[in-house]
Write a protein that holds these residues in place. Structure first.
Motif, PDB file in Angstrom:
ATOM      1  N   GLU A 119       0.823  -1.208   0.000  1.00 31.51           N
ATOM      2  CA  GLU A 119       0.000   0.000   0.000  1.00 31.51           C
ATOM      3  C   GLU A 119       0.860   1.262   0.000  1.00 31.51           C
ATOM      4  O   GLU A 119       0.557   2.247  -0.700  1.00 31.51           O
ATOM      5  CB  GLU A 119      -0.925   0.007   1.230  1.00 31.51           C
ATOM      6  N   MET A 120       1.939   1.255   0.779  1.00 29.73           N
ATOM      7  CA  MET A 120       2.827   2.420   0.824  1.00 29.73           C
ATOM      8  C   MET A 120       3.495   2.642  -0.532  1.00 29.73           C
ATOM      9  O   MET A 120       3.686   3.789  -0.957  1.00 29.73           O
ATOM     10  CB  MET A 120       3.881   2.224   1.917  1.00 29.73           C
ATOM     11  N   CYS A 121       3.847   1.563  -1.195  1.00 34.63           N
ATOM     12  CA  CYS A 121       4.465   1.688  -2.522  1.00 34.63           C
ATOM     13  C   CYS A 121       3.483   2.271  -3.534  1.00 34.63           C
ATOM     14  O   CYS A 121       3.855   3.095  -4.378  1.00 34.63           O
ATOM     15  CB  CYS A 121       4.953   0.322  -3.010  1.00 34.63           C
ATOM     16  N   ILE A 122       2.225   1.854  -3.442  1.00 33.26           N
ATOM     17  CA  ILE A 122       1.217   2.340  -4.390  1.00 33.26           C
ATOM     18  C   ILE A 122       1.016   3.848  -4.253  1.00 33.26           C
ATOM     19  O   ILE A 122       0.769   4.545  -5.242  1.00 33.26           O
ATOM     20  CB  ILE A 122      -0.110   1.572  -4.191  1.00 33.26           C
ATOM     21  N   THR A 123       1.161   4.369  -3.038  1.00 37.20           N
ATOM     22  CA  THR A 123       1.014   5.820  -2.856  1.00 37.20           C
ATOM     23  C   THR A 123       2.095   6.590  -3.604  1.00 37.20           C
ATOM     24  O   THR A 123       1.919   7.776  -3.906  1.00 37.20           O
ATOM     25  CB  THR A 123       1.058   6.203  -1.369  1.00 37.20           C
ATOM     26  N   GLN A 124       3.229   5.920  -3.909  1.00 39.82           N
ATOM     27  CA  GLN A 124       4.303   6.572  -4.655  1.00 39.82           C
ATOM     28  C   GLN A 124       4.091   6.493  -6.161  1.00 39.82           C
ATOM     29  O   GLN A 124       4.753   7.189  -6.924  1.00 39.82           O
ATOM     30  CB  GLN A 124       5.646   5.926  -4.312  1.00 39.82           C
ATOM     31  N   ILE A 125       3.170   5.634  -6.585  1.00 40.20           N
ATOM     32  CA  ILE A 125       2.955   5.420  -8.010  1.00 40.20           C
ATOM     33  C   ILE A 125       2.027   6.465  -8.611  1.00 40.20           C
ATOM     34  O   ILE A 125       2.240   6.939  -9.723  1.00 40.20           O
ATOM     35  CB  ILE A 125       2.377   4.000  -8.246  1.00 40.20           C
ATOM     36  N   SER A 126       0.995   6.832  -7.867  1.00 44.07           N
ATOM     37  CA  SER A 126       0.014   7.777  -8.397  1.00 44.07           C
ATOM     38  C   SER A 126      -0.544   8.650  -7.274  1.00 44.07           C
ATOM     39  O   SER A 126      -0.709   8.197  -6.145  1.00 44.07           O
ATOM     40  CB  SER A 126      -1.131   7.017  -9.081  1.00 44.07           C
TER      41      SER A 126
END
Length: 215
Positions: A119-126
């Motif tokens: 989830e934390m990584c996804i916040t960096q994607i978009s």
């Protein structure tokens, strides 16, 4: 029944087929060896583990397959704790589930991002909430090719960025799964983490074997 001439003809044809098969096998092995050498050159000094090479009417995918071998099977109970029976099937040999193999390979090779999550990584994607919600459902860090394709399709990333984020997601997912395992088998602490990682380094070996898949 076959007569003498027919038998001779069948024998000759079978021998010719065997000869051609051996020649084709040798040629195939040689081509695979050349492609695997190219693959190892292409991924050297990168985190990439998959490369696709295209021809006019076909393509091959070269990637590393992790071979997890048990050195001290008795330590599996210490590694998985109460989750042992869920991921290990006891037979004459020890058989790990696909999830367990993936986790052990990632931890053994230190391919994890400590202290993060998918989830934390996804916040960096978009920055777009709608895109994030879709990605939460579609990318899990457990299927690199699937995650990469979804990142390109759903988040609009180019192939290079999608590959980088797919690797990040896989490493984050490995750490998340490791923490869940520890929570189910004794709790999460720095001491416990170090202890179980040491068990893994002692109990298994992981050998990366390149392979070719024709599509």
């Amino acid at each position: 029944m076959l007569n003498t001439n027919e038998i001779a003809e069948k024998v000759n044809r079978l021998a010719e087929i065997k000869r051609q098969t051996a020649a084709l096998k040798s040629e195939s092995d040689g081509i695979e060896a050349e492609l695997l050498k190219q693959f190892e050159t292409d991924v050297e000094d990168t985190k990439y583990r998959t490369v696709r090479y295209s021809g006019d009417g076909a393509a091959v995918t070269a990637n590393y397959a992790d071979k997890v071998a048990l050195v001290y099977p008795s330590m599996l109970k210490k590694i998985f704790g109460e989750a042992y029976s869920d991921v290990v099937t006891e037979e004459v040999t020890y058989k790990l589930s696909a999830n367990a193999r993936r986790l052990l390979a990632a931890l053994y090779k230190k391919e994890y991002l400590r202290g993060t999550s998918v989830e934390m990584c996804i916040t960096q994607i978009s920055d777009d909430d709608k895109t994030r919600r879709v990605l939460y459902k579609r990318v899990k860090g457990k299927n690199f090719d699937g995650d990469k394709n979804n990142l390109m399709k759903l988040a609009g990333l180019d192939e290079s960025k999608a590959s980088d984020f797919a690797y990040m997601l896989s490493e984050a997912a490995a750490w998340q799964e490791f923490e869940r395992l520890l929570s189910a088998s004794g709790g999460v602490s720095d001491e416990r983490i170090a202890e179980v990682l040491e068990y893994i380094n002692t109990a298994v070996t992981v050998e990366e074997t390149p392979k070719i898949t024709i599509t």
